[in-house]
Design a protein around this motif. Structure first.
Motif, PDB file in Angstrom:
ATOM      1  N   CYS A   2      -8.294   1.395   3.090  1.00  0.00           N
ATOM      2  CA  CYS A   2      -7.825   0.479   2.025  1.00  0.00           C
ATOM      3  C   CYS A   2      -8.517  -0.881   2.167  1.00  0.00           C
ATOM      4  CB  CYS A   2      -6.309   0.293   2.088  1.00  0.00           C
ATOM      5  SG  CYS A   2      -5.396   1.778   1.640  1.00  0.00           S
ATOM      6  N   ILE A   3      -8.649  -1.375   3.400  1.00  0.00           N
ATOM      7  CA  ILE A   3      -9.289  -2.687   3.610  1.00  0.00           C
ATOM      8  C   ILE A   3     -10.732  -2.636   3.101  1.00  0.00           C
ATOM      9  CG2 ILE A   3     -10.050  -4.368   5.367  1.00  0.00           C
ATOM     10  CD1 ILE A   3      -7.590  -3.486   7.042  1.00  0.00           C
ATOM     11  N   ASP A   4     -11.403  -1.548   3.440  1.00  0.00           N
ATOM     12  CA  ASP A   4     -12.795  -1.348   2.990  1.00  0.00           C
ATOM     13  C   ASP A   4     -12.877  -1.375   1.473  1.00  0.00           C
ATOM     14  OD1 ASP A   4     -14.485  -1.163   5.040  1.00  0.00           O
ATOM     15  OD2 ASP A   4     -14.974   0.968   4.777  1.00  0.00           O
TER      16      ASP A   4
ATOM     17  N   LYS B 224       2.474   6.091  -2.096  1.00  0.00           N
ATOM     18  CA  LYS B 224       1.349   5.609  -1.294  1.00  0.00           C
ATOM     19  C   LYS B 224       0.149   5.540  -2.230  1.00  0.00           C
ATOM     20  CE  LYS B 224      -1.803   7.660   2.038  1.00  0.00           C
ATOM     21  NZ  LYS B 224      -2.060   8.787   2.926  1.00  0.00           N
ATOM     22  N   LEU B 225      -0.535   4.407  -2.255  1.00  0.00           N
ATOM     23  CA  LEU B 225      -1.647   4.240  -3.186  1.00  0.00           C
ATOM     24  C   LEU B 225      -2.832   5.109  -2.778  1.00  0.00           C
ATOM     25  CD1 LEU B 225      -1.792   0.331  -3.643  1.00  0.00           C
ATOM     26  CD2 LEU B 225      -0.609   1.999  -5.085  1.00  0.00           C
ATOM     27  N   THR B 226      -3.454   5.728  -3.769  1.00  0.00           N
ATOM     28  CA  THR B 226      -4.745   6.378  -3.516  1.00  0.00           C
ATOM     29  C   THR B 226      -5.801   5.263  -3.553  1.00  0.00           C
ATOM     30  OG1 THR B 226      -5.187   6.649  -5.865  1.00  0.00           O
ATOM     31  CG2 THR B 226      -4.023   8.454  -4.764  1.00  0.00           C
ATOM     32  N   GLN B 227      -7.042   5.563  -3.145  1.00  0.00           N
ATOM     33  CA  GLN B 227      -8.077   4.518  -3.168  1.00  0.00           C
ATOM     34  C   GLN B 227      -8.347   4.067  -4.608  1.00  0.00           C
ATOM     35  OE1 GLN B 227      -8.908   2.995  -0.302  1.00  0.00           O
ATOM     36  NE2 GLN B 227      -7.371   4.444   0.415  1.00  0.00           N
ATOM     37  N   GLU B 228      -8.208   4.983  -5.570  1.00  0.00           N
ATOM     38  CA  GLU B 228      -8.376   4.619  -6.986  1.00  0.00           C
ATOM     39  C   GLU B 228      -7.284   3.621  -7.391  1.00  0.00           C
ATOM     40  OE1 GLU B 228     -10.592   4.926  -9.590  1.00  0.00           O
ATOM     41  OE2 GLU B 228     -11.734   5.433  -7.794  1.00  0.00           O
TER      42      GLU B 228
ATOM     43  N   LEU C 148       0.817  -1.212   0.000  1.00  0.00           N
ATOM     44  CA  LEU C 148       0.000   0.000   0.000  1.00  0.00           C
ATOM     45  C   LEU C 148       0.851   1.263   0.000  1.00  0.00           C
ATOM     46  CD1 LEU C 148      -2.665  -0.961   2.704  1.00  0.00           C
ATOM     47  CD2 LEU C 148      -2.856  -1.200   0.218  1.00  0.00           C
ATOM     48  N   SER C 149       1.931   1.228   0.771  1.00  0.00           N
ATOM     49  CA  SER C 149       2.744   2.436   0.923  1.00  0.00           C
ATOM     50  C   SER C 149       4.145   2.058   1.384  1.00  0.00           C
ATOM     51  CB  SER C 149       2.101   3.349   1.974  1.00  0.00           C
ATOM     52  OG  SER C 149       3.010   4.367   2.338  1.00  0.00           O
ATOM     53  N   ASN C 150       5.149   2.745   0.826  1.00  0.00           N
ATOM     54  CA  ASN C 150       6.512   2.479   1.324  1.00  0.00           C
ATOM     55  C   ASN C 150       7.069   3.665   2.111  1.00  0.00           C
ATOM     56  OD1 ASN C 150       7.127   4.239  -0.722  1.00  0.00           O
ATOM     57  ND2 ASN C 150       8.631   2.932  -1.741  1.00  0.00           N
ATOM     58  N   TYR C 151       6.185   4.578   2.499  1.00  0.00           N
ATOM     59  CA  TYR C 151       6.619   5.625   3.427  1.00  0.00           C
ATOM     60  C   TYR C 151       6.902   4.958   4.772  1.00  0.00           C
ATOM     61  CZ  TYR C 151       5.290   9.484   0.382  1.00  0.00           C
ATOM     62  OH  TYR C 151       5.225  10.375  -0.649  1.00  0.00           O
ATOM     63  N   CYS C 152       8.030   5.275   5.370  1.00  0.00           N
ATOM     64  CA  CYS C 152       8.357   4.632   6.644  1.00  0.00           C
ATOM     65  C   CYS C 152       9.264   5.525   7.478  1.00  0.00           C
ATOM     66  CB  CYS C 152       9.037   3.287   6.382  1.00  0.00           C
ATOM     67  SG  CYS C 152       9.075   2.271   7.863  1.00  0.00           S
ATOM     68  N   VAL C 153       8.985   5.571   8.775  1.00  0.00           N
ATOM     69  CA  VAL C 153       9.800   6.419   9.656  1.00  0.00           C
ATOM     70  C   VAL C 153      10.832   5.599  10.437  1.00  0.00           C
ATOM     71  CG1 VAL C 153       8.006   8.169   9.934  1.00  0.00           C
ATOM     72  CG2 VAL C 153       8.086   6.247  11.537  1.00  0.00           C
ATOM     73  N   ASN C 154      10.876   4.287  10.177  1.00  0.00           N
ATOM     74  CA  ASN C 154      11.815   3.444  10.926  1.00  0.00           C
ATOM     75  C   ASN C 154      13.194   3.409  10.264  1.00  0.00           C
ATOM     76  OD1 ASN C 154      10.268   2.557  13.162  1.00  0.00           O
ATOM     77  ND2 ASN C 154       9.028   1.355  11.730  1.00  0.00           N
ATOM     78  N   GLY C 155      14.131   2.835  10.997  1.00  0.00           N
ATOM     79  CA  GLY C 155      15.503   2.801  10.488  1.00  0.00           C
ATOM     80  C   GLY C 155      16.008   1.390  10.231  1.00  0.00           C
ATOM     81  N   CYS C 156      15.093   0.420  10.029  1.00  0.00           N
ATOM     82  CA  CYS C 156      15.488  -1.003   9.873  1.00  0.00           C
ATOM     83  C   CYS C 156      16.608  -1.131   8.832  1.00  0.00           C
ATOM     84  CB  CYS C 156      14.295  -1.859   9.443  1.00  0.00           C
ATOM     85  SG  CYS C 156      12.757  -1.464  10.297  1.00  0.00           S
ATOM     86  N   VAL C 157      17.754  -1.657   9.249  1.00  0.00           N
ATOM     87  CA  VAL C 157      18.926  -1.584   8.369  1.00  0.00           C
ATOM     88  C   VAL C 157      18.891  -2.608   7.224  1.00  0.00           C
ATOM     89  CG1 VAL C 157      20.380  -0.641  10.211  1.00  0.00           C
ATOM     90  CG2 VAL C 157      20.362  -3.099   9.798  1.00  0.00           C
ATOM     91  N   TYR C 158      17.969  -3.574   7.275  1.00  0.00           N
ATOM     92  CA  TYR C 158      17.860  -4.608   6.229  1.00  0.00           C
ATOM     93  C   TYR C 158      16.776  -4.269   5.214  1.00  0.00           C
ATOM     94  CZ  TYR C 158      14.265  -5.467   9.613  1.00  0.00           C
ATOM     95  OH  TYR C 158      13.218  -5.258  10.466  1.00  0.00           O
ATOM     96  N   CYS C 159      16.030  -3.194   5.442  1.00  0.00           N
ATOM     97  CA  CYS C 159      14.857  -2.900   4.618  1.00  0.00           C
ATOM     98  C   CYS C 159      15.060  -1.601   3.836  1.00  0.00           C
ATOM     99  CB  CYS C 159      13.612  -2.779   5.509  1.00  0.00           C
ATOM    100  SG  CYS C 159      12.121  -2.371   4.565  1.00  0.00           S
TER     101      CYS C 159
END
Ligand code: SAM
Length: 482
Positions: free
Chosen positions: A166-168, A126-130, A102-113
């Protein structure tokens, strides 16, 4: 110092570092203890009962002894028992799903990702509903009925309201004969309140990989962001269950830390859930670190070869016989073929790990989370499963019938799978074959279905399944399920 207590709700007590170290020492001391190993293997075997089959499972200590053994004959026996257990409780069905990013915005610092905050080269999307709709239609056109939604952690871009919306959207899309009937969710650890919202939105399994159970490594692998909080992350499944989510999925990202440590931690986590909530994990995933945008898997110390990976998978199968096991397209066709015989019950197929990837003609790489090794189409994966004697299942009935948590486990334990999941698998496979399969896959599939229908023990159930499959072939659709 924290003491080991599987019933505690504190991470450092149920995933107790000293207990893992003691387990590893015990396993090392007993890795050549033939008498003990034989008794553990005997304990792991499925036992026939009047109504079906039963398995004892193994404790983390017992399973760790098997994992430590270097004797090829012991490994052979582990593999035989893993296959026996898989066939006893899951039959030859393999459940199919696809991830949806759905989205690859992320505030974490995971060093493998590659989605980590400091990665300035990866485009953020980030995907819009469309766009969600376009992705879901593309997935439905492939034949998918079950998704795992994936998202980075970002309270501003991807708050819980966005995930719920998104689930909806996903559940609302009915396109041709397609419908997504189960949405599993893989999002960052959150609050009981948010888990309640996910439950109310009708999710299937809540999946959260622990990444590593080794606290010190965890802290350095997650140097910044909310995911840095080891205890909050490790205790997430308890909050999910408090929030009413029955089915939770565990996993370790193999390759980060020493695998024997992770293995013991993973089983202790499963034992903890069983001890506290009366039901173990619904699934266990076994991902390995893969190459990605700014990630080199060789930078990590815990890399494991394919043989070790196979043995880990088989030992998990023996330890937690009623838990589904998932292998994704991170792994190649060759590795997946081997693992399917060692206890895997769910695979992804036709996956794209980029945000918005399914609606594109060509596989995009710009926003990908990791390299996908198995790049075959869903049709190819379905045909391959059948050629190897597995029934690809698009069934989601348990979840829709309320057979979740311990109710699913009782079905599994009572050996009623051949009268329930088996016909459901055949009916949903028929739908797939009629609606989406290539001519060759379709031919292969209906040959398999004819043979497999004969294996349904209850005559009445068999007759209903046969009639339903005839109706599916004649485009006479209902919501077929046992
Ligand atoms: N943001 C959520 C979280 O923190 O749990 C969702 C997880 S992410 C979209 C899904 C999983 O992909 C992660 O939990 C991690 O185990 C895995 N992953 C991340 N980087 C990877 C890589 N380079 N190779 C393989 N798997 C990776």
């Amino acid at each position: 110092m924290a003491k080991y207590n599987p019933k505690s709700l504190h991470a450092d007590e149920f995933i107790n570092h000293q207990e893992i170290l003691d387990t590893l020492e015990y396993a090392e001391q007993n890795k050549n203890n033939t008498e003990l190993i034989n008794s553990i293997l005997e304990k792991a075997r499925p036992i026939k009962t009047a109504t079906g089959c039963r398995c004892n499972g193994l404790t983390h200590r017992e399973a760790s002894v098997l994992l430590a053994s270097n004797d090829p004959q012991v490994t052979e026996r582990i593999y035989e028992i893993a296959e026996e257990i898989k066939l006893a409780f899951y039959g030859n069905r393999i459940v199919i799903f696809a991830p949806l990013y759905l989205s690859n915005y992320c505030v974490n610092g995971c060093v493998y990702c590659p989605y980590h905050l400091k990665n300035k080269t990866i485009p953020r999307k980030k995907l819009t509903q469309e766009e969600v709709k376009a992705e879901v239609i593309a997935l439905q056109d492939m034949g998918h009925k079950r998704l795992a939604i994936e998202s980075g952690e970002d309270p501003l871009h991807n708050p819980i309201e966005y995930i719920l919306e998104c689930i909806d959207t996903i559940y609302s899309i009915k396109h041709k004969n397609g419908a997504i009937r189960r949405v599993n969710v893989n999002i960052a650890a959150t609050t009981v309140e948010n888990y309640k919202k996910l439950k109310d939105a009708g999710i299937g399994t809540y999946i959260l990989f622990q990444e590593t159970y080794h606290k010190e490594s965890y802290l350095s692998l997650h140097p910044t962001g909310p995911k840095h909080d080891y205890d909050y992350h490790t205790e997430a499944m308890d909050r999910a269950m408090q929030g009413g989510i029955d089915d939770v999925g565990l996993g370790v990202l193999f390759g980060l830390e020493l695998y024997k440590y992770e293995f013991a931690g993973l089983l202790m986590h499963a034992e903890h859930l069983e001890a506290v909530h009366g039901v173990g994990p619904h699934t266990i995933s076994v991902p390995r670190v893969k190459r990605a945008d700014d990630i080199d898997p060789d930078d990590f110390d815990g890399g494991i070869d394919d043989e070790t990976f196979e043995k880990i998978t088989a030992c998990i199968r023996l330890a937690v016989p009623y838990t589904g096991m998932i292998i994704s397209t991170r792994e190649s066709q060759e590795v997946r073929s081997k693992l399917l015989r060692l206890g895997i019950s769910q695979v992804s197929g036709g996956s794209r790990t980029s945000v918005g990837g399914y609606a594109e003609e060509e596989r995009p790489h710009d926003t990908e989370q990791f390299d996908v090794s198995d790049q075959r189409t869903l049709d190819e994966v379905v045909a391959w499963l059948m050629e190897n004697g597995h029934i690809p299942s698009f069934c989601t009935a348990c979840y829709r019938e309320g057979r979740t948590g311990d109710r699913f486990m009782s079905l599994c334990k009572s050996g009623q799978i051949l009268n329930c999941c088996h016909p459901n698998a055949l009916m949903t496979l028929s739908e797939y074959l009629v609606d989406y399969a290539s001519p060759r896959t379709k031919e292969l599939g209906f040959e398999m279905i004819e043979k497999e229908l004969k294996r349904i023990p209850k005559e009445k159930v068999r007759a209903i399944a046969e009639k339903n499959i005839e109706d599916i072939k004649n485009s006479n659709r209902r919501d077929f399920r046992f």
